[in-house]
Design a protein around this motif. Structure first.
Motif, short mmCIF file in Angstrom:
data_model
loop_
_atom_site.label_atom_id
_atom_site.label_comp_id
_atom_site.label_asym_id
_atom_site.label_seq_id
_atom_site.Cartn_x
_atom_site.Cartn_y
_atom_site.Cartn_z
N LEU A 1 9.30 1.33 2.42
CA LEU A 1 8.80 1.54 1.06
C LEU A 1 9.63 0.64 0.15
N GLY A 2 8.99 -0.36 -0.44
CA GLY A 2 9.71 -1.39 -1.18
C GLY A 2 10.57 -0.85 -2.31
N PRO A 3 11.79 -1.35 -2.45
CA PRO A 3 12.64 -0.95 -3.58
C PRO A 3 11.95 -1.13 -4.92
N GLY A 4 11.16 -2.22 -5.04
CA GLY A 4 10.45 -2.43 -6.30
C GLY A 4 9.48 -1.32 -6.61
N GLY A 5 8.84 -0.76 -5.58
CA GLY A 5 7.91 0.34 -5.80
C GLY A 5 8.62 1.60 -6.22
N ILE A 6 9.79 1.86 -5.63
CA ILE A 6 10.55 3.05 -6.02
C ILE A 6 11.06 2.90 -7.45
N ILE A 7 11.45 1.69 -7.82
CA ILE A 7 11.87 1.45 -9.21
C ILE A 7 10.70 1.66 -10.16
N LEU A 8 9.49 1.24 -9.76
CA LEU A 8 8.31 1.53 -10.58
C LEU A 8 8.15 3.03 -10.79
N ALA A 9 8.36 3.79 -9.74
CA ALA A 9 8.22 5.25 -9.84
C ALA A 9 9.28 5.83 -10.77
N LEU A 10 10.52 5.39 -10.63
CA LEU A 10 11.59 5.85 -11.52
C LEU A 10 11.27 5.49 -12.97
N ALA A 11 10.83 4.25 -13.17
CA ALA A 11 10.54 3.79 -14.53
C ALA A 11 9.41 4.58 -15.16
N ALA A 12 8.39 4.92 -14.36
CA ALA A 12 7.26 5.68 -14.90
C ALA A 12 7.73 7.02 -15.47
N HIS A 13 8.67 7.65 -14.77
CA HIS A 13 9.20 8.93 -15.27
C HIS A 13 9.95 8.72 -16.58
N VAL A 14 10.76 7.67 -16.64
CA VAL A 14 11.51 7.36 -17.88
C VAL A 14 10.55 7.03 -19.01
N PHE A 15 9.52 6.24 -18.72
CA PHE A 15 8.57 5.84 -19.76
C PHE A 15 7.81 7.04 -20.31
N THR B 1 0.83 -1.20 0.00
CA THR B 1 0.00 0.00 0.00
C THR B 1 0.87 1.25 0.00
N LEU B 2 2.09 1.15 0.50
CA LEU B 2 2.99 2.30 0.46
C LEU B 2 3.40 2.62 -0.97
N THR B 3 3.60 1.58 -1.79
CA THR B 3 3.88 1.82 -3.21
C THR B 3 2.67 2.42 -3.89
N SER B 4 1.48 1.93 -3.55
CA SER B 4 0.25 2.50 -4.12
C SER B 4 0.14 3.99 -3.78
#
Length: 461
Positions: free
Chosen positions: A145-159, A49-52
């Protein structure tokens, strides 16, 4: 920011890997703070839920792209790459997230098969960091805050910066409690599920299948590779519960393949459409199963977006790369590298090596605890009576103190050399033209081997 080779994120490693410690703090900071408290199953220790919340504060960026999530125990990286390539052939501009990285963090985030640049990651980090910090400031010690969630956030900016039109996300070890579940995927794809990470996912293959299957978005198709009967029963149950269609690649796709050297040549039929003489560069008979599953997954995603599979010719996949997976590093002697850490994966690799009919085999094995070192050694013993056990100095991994004892139960002549370079040298010294050296082990080992041979990992097609 420049990235030097690195195989595994740890506080120590990250400070060496980057000129600044931004990814140490940003991606893994709260995880490392919480690590002493993280005992038991993911259901008790992971809070997606923290990633959400993070993605919500960033404007829910993943709501704009048709998405496929890929979960499973074996072959999910290869399948994710195949799906991304098939979507790209159909005209999509594809964002891809995979893990782990082997040489550079950049490998985790790609657009059309190419790694995000250092500059793109810098920009993404600058945009995401304030939101990450805000959430982390309010966390109790055992929450992170899961590393996978932060990577999702970084990737969204790149995408977003690269105007992608669809995305493929490889999940981590689980599903229901994996950050990738925060993406409401149009299609969920599952590669073979096996008994793995029992301390985090469950003690039986059914429990593991259940937590992986529940990554599926209610109502979205669930596509599966061939599975053990008990795993298929779980997927059937979860699909019914979620109101999702269950599509089995072994039923949806008719595929015939033959081996040509290191590659497979496939004839494939899906939905009445036939594809002939598709040359698949990814080595191993299991890759044809991954290809069939990828075809179904890609077709379903395109269908959800009102588009069709197009652009596929016999040579479309002939140059596709997935480094470190059943990869030939040199010919004389033949050196074959793979990240096999259990008996099933080692069996595939040994069967593949046999096809080249070498005069003799030797192996260098780097499998940490609690992975299946015994299973790997048992399979390797079927083709060789010599192996070197070795390690990679990575603080997050623990190595068997009795590795040599384990190996000698199966392999006639075994020795332990702590330094992996010296271990590889020893195996090469014993081998000549016509022989084969297997390099087998955890992804950290794969990464340092790719460094040694200076293998390009950024470009997949």
């Amino acid at each position: 920011m420049e990235f030097a080779p690195a195989m595994k994120f740890t506080r120590k490693r990250l400070q060496v890997m980057t000129k600044e410690s931004i990814f140490d703090d940003l991606v893994y900071g709260s995880y490392w703070n919480a690590l002493p408290y993280l005992k038991g199953l993911d259901s008790a220790t992971r809070d997606i839920t923290l990633t959400s919340e993070l993605l919500k504060q960033l404007g829910n960026p993943y709501g704009r792209w048709p998405a496929v999530t890929v979960a499973g125990s074996k072959g999910k990286g290869s399948t994710a790459v195949l799906i991304a390539k098939l979507l790209n052939l159909a005209g999509e501009r594809v964002g891809l997230i995979t893990s782990p990285h082997l040489r550079r963090f950049n490998e985790r985030i790609r657009v059309n098969g190419r790694c995000a640049s250092d500059g793109e990651l810098d920009d993404a980090a600058a945009a995401v960091a304030p939101f990450v910090r805000k959430i982390e400031e309010e966390l109790e010690p055992m929450r992170y805050l899961g590393p996978g969630g932060i990577i999702l956030a970084l990737a969204a900016h790149v995408f977003a910066a690269n105007n992608v039109t669809s995305i493929v996300v490889e999940a981590g070890r689980g599903g229901e409690f994996d950050e990738a579940k925060c993406i409401r995927a149009n299609v969920s794809v599952f590669t073979p599920v096996m008994l793995e990470h029992a301390d985090k996912l469950g003690n039986t293959v059914q429990e593991i299948a259940f937590t992986k299957a529940r990554i599926t978005t209610p109502g979205a198709p669930l596509v599966t590779s061939p599975q053990y009967p008990e795993v298929l029963e779980v997927f059937t149950e979860v699909a019914e519960e979620l109101g999702s269609r269950l599509l089995r690649s072994d039923i949806e796709v008719k595929i015939k393949s033959k081996i040509k050297g290191w590659k497979s040549i496939c004839d494939l039929e899906l939905g009445g459409k036939r594809y002939h003489d598709i040359e698949l560069s990814l080595a191993g008979s299991h890759q044809t199963e991954n290809l069939a599953t990828a075809f179904v997954g890609a077709a379903e995603l395109l269908k959800s977006a009102g588009r069709q599979m197009t652009g596929i010719s016999s040579d479309s996949l002939a140059t596709l790369r997935w480094p470190g997976r059943a990869q030939i590093l040199q010919d004389q002697p033949l050196v074959l590298l793979d990240g096999a850490i259990n008996a099933a994966s080692a069996r595939y690799l040994c069967e593949l090596a046999r096809q080249h009919k070498p005069k003799s085999f030797s192996a260098v094995i780097a499998v940490p605890a609690p992975k299946d070192l015994a299973g790997v050694c048992e399979e390797v013993a079927k083709i060789t009576d010599y192996a070197v056990l070795t390690e990679v100095e990575t603080p997050s991994l623990h190595w068997y103190q009795n590795a040599l004892t384990i190996a000698r139960k199966f392999i006639g002549e075994s020795e332990f050399i702590a330094d992996y370079n010296q271990a590889i040298d020893r195996a090469l010294e014993r081998s000549g033209p016509g022989d084969c050296v297997l390099l087998i082990g955890t992804q950290s080992f794969v990464g340092v081997v790719l460094d040694r041979w200076n293998i390009e990992t950024c470009v997949l097609w």
